[in-house]
Design a protein around this motif. Structure first.
Motif, PDB file in Angstrom:
ATOM      1  N   TYR A 239       0.302  -1.351   0.124  1.00  0.00           N
ATOM      2  CA  TYR A 239       0.051   0.553   0.084  1.00  0.00           C
ATOM      3  C   TYR A 239       0.982   1.708  -0.172  1.00  0.00           C
ATOM      4  O   TYR A 239       1.714   2.041  -0.942  1.00  0.00           O
ATOM      5  CB  TYR A 239      -1.003  -0.132   1.498  1.00  0.00           C
ATOM      6  CG  TYR A 239      -1.878   1.341   1.194  1.00  0.00           C
ATOM      7  CD1 TYR A 239      -2.570   1.881   0.167  1.00  0.00           C
ATOM      8  CD2 TYR A 239      -2.188   2.049   2.374  1.00  0.00           C
ATOM      9  CE1 TYR A 239      -3.302   2.962  -0.004  1.00  0.00           C
ATOM     10  CE2 TYR A 239      -2.943   2.344   2.068  1.00  0.00           C
ATOM     11  CZ  TYR A 239      -3.367   3.356   1.232  1.00  0.00           C
ATOM     12  OH  TYR A 239      -4.597   4.239   1.651  1.00  0.00           O
ATOM     13  N   LEU A 240       0.949   1.460   0.990  1.00  0.00           N
ATOM     14  CA  LEU A 240       2.717   2.243   1.168  1.00  0.00           C
ATOM     15  C   LEU A 240       3.685   2.494   1.274  1.00  0.00           C
ATOM     16  O   LEU A 240       3.920   3.196   0.213  1.00  0.00           O
ATOM     17  CB  LEU A 240       2.337   3.635   2.586  1.00  0.00           C
ATOM     18  CG  LEU A 240       0.616   3.841   3.535  1.00  0.00           C
ATOM     19  CD1 LEU A 240       0.667   3.605   4.419  1.00  0.00           C
ATOM     20  CD2 LEU A 240      -0.049   5.056   2.211  1.00  0.00           C
ATOM     21  N   ARG A 241       3.914   1.629   1.261  1.00  0.00           N
ATOM     22  CA  ARG A 241       4.907   1.106   0.954  1.00  0.00           C
ATOM     23  C   ARG A 241       5.298   0.422   0.826  1.00  0.00           C
ATOM     24  O   ARG A 241       4.484  -0.852   1.855  1.00  0.00           O
ATOM     25  CB  ARG A 241       6.670   1.253   1.703  1.00  0.00           C
ATOM     26  CG  ARG A 241       6.498   0.867   2.912  1.00  0.00           C
ATOM     27  CD  ARG A 241       7.307   2.067   3.612  1.00  0.00           C
ATOM     28  NE  ARG A 241       7.597   1.563   5.235  1.00  0.00           N
ATOM     29  CZ  ARG A 241       8.239   1.037   6.543  1.00  0.00           C
ATOM     30  NH1 ARG A 241       9.360   1.557   5.940  1.00  0.00           N
ATOM     31  NH2 ARG A 241       8.208   2.126   7.723  1.00  0.00           N
ATOM     32  N   GLN A 242       6.449  -1.027   0.537  1.00  0.00           N
ATOM     33  CA  GLN A 242       6.472  -3.218  -0.055  1.00  0.00           C
ATOM     34  C   GLN A 242       7.139  -3.444   0.811  1.00  0.00           C
ATOM     35  O   GLN A 242       7.858  -2.744   1.632  1.00  0.00           O
ATOM     36  CB  GLN A 242       6.564  -3.119  -1.518  1.00  0.00           C
ATOM     37  CG  GLN A 242       6.521  -4.621  -1.369  1.00  0.00           C
ATOM     38  CD  GLN A 242       7.128  -5.667  -0.771  1.00  0.00           C
ATOM     39  OE1 GLN A 242       8.142  -5.453  -0.914  1.00  0.00           O
ATOM     40  NE2 GLN A 242       7.047  -6.463  -0.361  1.00  0.00           N
ATOM     41  N   GLN A 243       6.701  -4.450   1.830  1.00  0.00           N
ATOM     42  CA  GLN A 243       6.561  -4.704   3.003  1.00  0.00           C
ATOM     43  C   GLN A 243       6.201  -6.206   3.158  1.00  0.00           C
ATOM     44  O   GLN A 243       5.151  -6.370   2.971  1.00  0.00           O
ATOM     45  CB  GLN A 243       6.231  -3.986   4.196  1.00  0.00           C
ATOM     46  CG  GLN A 243       4.963  -3.346   4.388  1.00  0.00           C
ATOM     47  CD  GLN A 243       5.134  -2.556   5.478  1.00  0.00           C
ATOM     48  OE1 GLN A 243       5.696  -2.544   7.031  1.00  0.00           O
ATOM     49  NE2 GLN A 243       4.576  -1.557   5.216  1.00  0.00           N
ATOM     50  N   GLY A 244       6.316  -6.601   3.544  1.00  0.00           N
ATOM     51  CA  GLY A 244       5.523  -8.250   4.456  1.00  0.00           C
ATOM     52  C   GLY A 244       6.468  -8.544   5.510  1.00  0.00           C
ATOM     53  O   GLY A 244       7.231  -8.205   6.185  1.00  0.00           O
ATOM     54  N   GLY A 245       5.922 -10.539   6.372  1.00  0.00           N
ATOM     55  CA  GLY A 245       6.193 -10.814   6.401  1.00  0.00           C
ATOM     56  C   GLY A 245       5.531 -12.132   7.071  1.00  0.00           C
ATOM     57  O   GLY A 245       4.662 -12.368   6.452  1.00  0.00           O
ATOM     58  N   LYS A 246       5.808 -12.932   7.447  1.00  0.00           N
ATOM     59  CA  LYS A 246       5.705 -13.891   8.269  1.00  0.00           C
ATOM     60  C   LYS A 246       4.243 -14.706   8.541  1.00  0.00           C
ATOM     61  O   LYS A 246       4.121 -13.585   9.798  1.00  0.00           O
ATOM     62  CB  LYS A 246       7.034 -15.591   8.647  1.00  0.00           C
ATOM     63  CG  LYS A 246       6.188 -16.464   9.122  1.00  0.00           C
ATOM     64  CD  LYS A 246       7.081 -17.354   9.427  1.00  0.00           C
ATOM     65  CE  LYS A 246       6.208 -19.265   9.924  1.00  0.00           C
ATOM     66  NZ  LYS A 246       7.556 -19.233  10.196  1.00  0.00           N
ATOM     67  N   ILE A 247       3.451 -15.440   8.452  1.00  0.00           N
ATOM     68  CA  ILE A 247       2.185 -15.377   8.757  1.00  0.00           C
ATOM     69  C   ILE A 247       2.007 -16.897   9.782  1.00  0.00           C
ATOM     70  O   ILE A 247       2.114 -16.191  10.580  1.00  0.00           O
ATOM     71  CB  ILE A 247       0.961 -15.423   7.755  1.00  0.00           C
ATOM     72  CG1 ILE A 247       0.866 -13.689   7.122  1.00  0.00           C
ATOM     73  CG2 ILE A 247      -0.597 -15.415   9.036  1.00  0.00           C
ATOM     74  CD1 ILE A 247      -0.243 -13.869   5.703  1.00  0.00           C
ATOM     75  N   ALA A 248       2.198 -17.933   9.030  1.00  0.00           N
ATOM     76  CA  ALA A 248       2.065 -19.148   9.390  1.00  0.00           C
ATOM     77  C   ALA A 248       2.256 -20.374   9.220  1.00  0.00           C
ATOM     78  O   ALA A 248       2.924 -20.240   7.267  1.00  0.00           O
ATOM     79  CB  ALA A 248       0.375 -19.034   9.519  1.00  0.00           C
ATOM     80  N   GLU A 249       2.322 -20.975   9.534  1.00  0.00           N
ATOM     81  CA  GLU A 249       3.143 -22.890   8.423  1.00  0.00           C
ATOM     82  C   GLU A 249       1.881 -22.795   7.841  1.00  0.00           C
ATOM     83  O   GLU A 249       0.515 -23.055   8.335  1.00  0.00           O
ATOM     84  CB  GLU A 249       3.151 -23.914   9.859  1.00  0.00           C
ATOM     85  CG  GLU A 249       4.302 -23.260  11.084  1.00  0.00           C
ATOM     86  CD  GLU A 249       5.935 -23.178  10.364  1.00  0.00           C
ATOM     87  OE1 GLU A 249       6.156 -23.260   8.946  1.00  0.00           O
ATOM     88  OE2 GLU A 249       6.693 -21.381  10.873  1.00  0.00           O
ATOM     89  N   GLY A 250       2.508 -23.410   6.655  1.00  0.00           N
ATOM     90  CA  GLY A 250       1.355 -24.083   5.794  1.00  0.00           C
ATOM     91  C   GLY A 250       1.612 -23.813   4.307  1.00  0.00           C
ATOM     92  O   GLY A 250       2.920 -23.225   3.539  1.00  0.00           O
ATOM     93  N   SER A 251       0.272 -23.509   3.444  1.00  0.00           N
ATOM     94  CA  SER A 251       0.729 -23.165   2.064  1.00  0.00           C
ATOM     95  C   SER A 251      -0.696 -22.687   1.621  1.00  0.00           C
ATOM     96  O   SER A 251      -1.600 -23.354   2.329  1.00  0.00           O
ATOM     97  CB  SER A 251       1.044 -24.776   1.236  1.00  0.00           C
ATOM     98  OG  SER A 251       0.157 -25.956   1.470  1.00  0.00           O
TER      99      SER A 251
END
Length: 342
Positions: A239-251
């Motif tokens: 949205y304002l800048r690209q960022q991210g991170g892990k949510i959970a174990e899964g696929s």
């Protein structure tokens, strides 16, 4: 830090940061239009198998004493549920639509007016809902396998100086590596670019390869994806800048239409279960705790109330809150997707 908390923090800092930010197939219908009322697949002398709930929450067709039953379409009628079968036939609204080309991993634009898919040559194609008006958005150069396109559509935010987006994300496998790429949804023979997968300073660097199964949701261009090497699901906030991170174990994740919840697959006691987790950091919930079969490839209905999942018997649906067990609605095998619209 949760994805929503990160977004809130970024939004609060938007004013100070924004100055520094860089920015043809033929329709073959047997009884109805894909937007219309009930139809059938036109196969004579067949009967749909009965869907019977099983102890594990699944539903299994009962063909009786007759030969193997013809696949049933009944559960797609008037439901906005579609199934791409890996052939030129797409199941929708109780009928079969011939797109005139192989359709793999079909997904719908947020308004339901366009379909995106990988064709038989491995290209990224956009078409009308009946398969007409095909446009090759990006042409596979060869030696690559493209999969799972997902639309990123956002409006303009004049307050925070955010431009609108109309992109398609997808996974590209080449030379033993898989990366996420994106291209404008309105491109013709466009050149996809690798998606940035950055993090905030307090988040460990994210894996850049092994990523697949992108899925988008919400008004701000958020996406989720899975990484095969870590066995985890991640969020990409754009949205304002690209960022991210892990949510959970899964696929095989799918982001809710309001982008506040994610559904994904996790193996439990020898079967694939469907889990959901809110992005505020609450604990993941198993929606299929008594599964005696595999539930995979979950997708959200446009209103966020229902999930469709793939099973060995076909496509099943269940309430998004897990209040009821999955019920088999179609014995067609393929990738489920929901098409918005009236």
């Amino acid at each position: 830090m949760s994805a929503i908390n990160r977004r809130r923090r970024s939004t609060a800092a938007a004013t100070a940061l924004v100055a520094a930010l860089t920015a043809g197939g033929v329709l073959l219908l047997t009884a109805c239009d894909p937007n219309g009322a009930n139809g059938s697949d036109g196969t004579a002398g067949t009967a749909a198998p009965t869907a019977t709930a099983q102890p594990g929450g699944a539903a299994t067709g009962k063909p009786g004493a007759s030969p193997a039953p013809t696949r049933t379409l009944n559960g797609t009628a008037n439901s906005r549920l579609t199934i791409s079968t890996g052939t030129n036939k797409v199941v929708m609204n109780g009928t079969v639509v011939d797109f005139g080309t192989v359709v793999r991993d079909l997904s719908w634009s947020p308004d339901g007016r366009k379909a995106a898919f990988i064709d038989g040559s491995g290209n990224l194609v956009v078409s009308n809902p009946d398969g007409t008006g095909k446009v090759t958005v990006a042409r596979n150069p060869g030696g690559q396998t493209w999969s799972h396109p997902a639309w990123q559509v956002t409006g303009e935010d004049k307050v925070n100086h955010v431009e609108p987006h109309n992109n398609i994300f997808f996974a590209v496998a080449q030379g033993g590596e898989t990366r996420l790429k994106g291209v404008s949804a309105t491109a013709v023979n466009g050149v996809p670019e690798v998606l940035g997968l950055g993090t905030e300073p307090d988040v460990p660097p994210l894996p850049q390869t092994g990523n697949a199964w992108p899925n988008t949701g919400g008004d701000h261009g958020s996406a989720v994806y899975a990484n095969a090497s870590t066995g985890s699901v991640y969020i990409r906030d754009d949205y304002l800048r690209q960022q991210g991170g892990k949510i959970a174990e899964g696929s095989q994740p799918a982001l809710a239409p309001n982008a506040e919840e994610v559904v994904f697959v996790r193996s439990v006691a020898g079967h694939d279960h469907i889990f959901t987790e809110r992005l505020d950091g609450s604990q993941a919930k198993d929606l299929t705790p008594k599964a005696t079969t595999d539930y995979t490839e979950p997708v959200w209905s446009p209103d966020g109330r229902t999930l469709a999942v793939r099973t060995p018997e076909g496509i099943a649906t269940l309430p998004a809150d897990g209040s009821k067990a999955p019920v088999l609605v179609s014995t067609y095998a393929g990738l489920p997707a929901y098409r918005a619209g009236s």
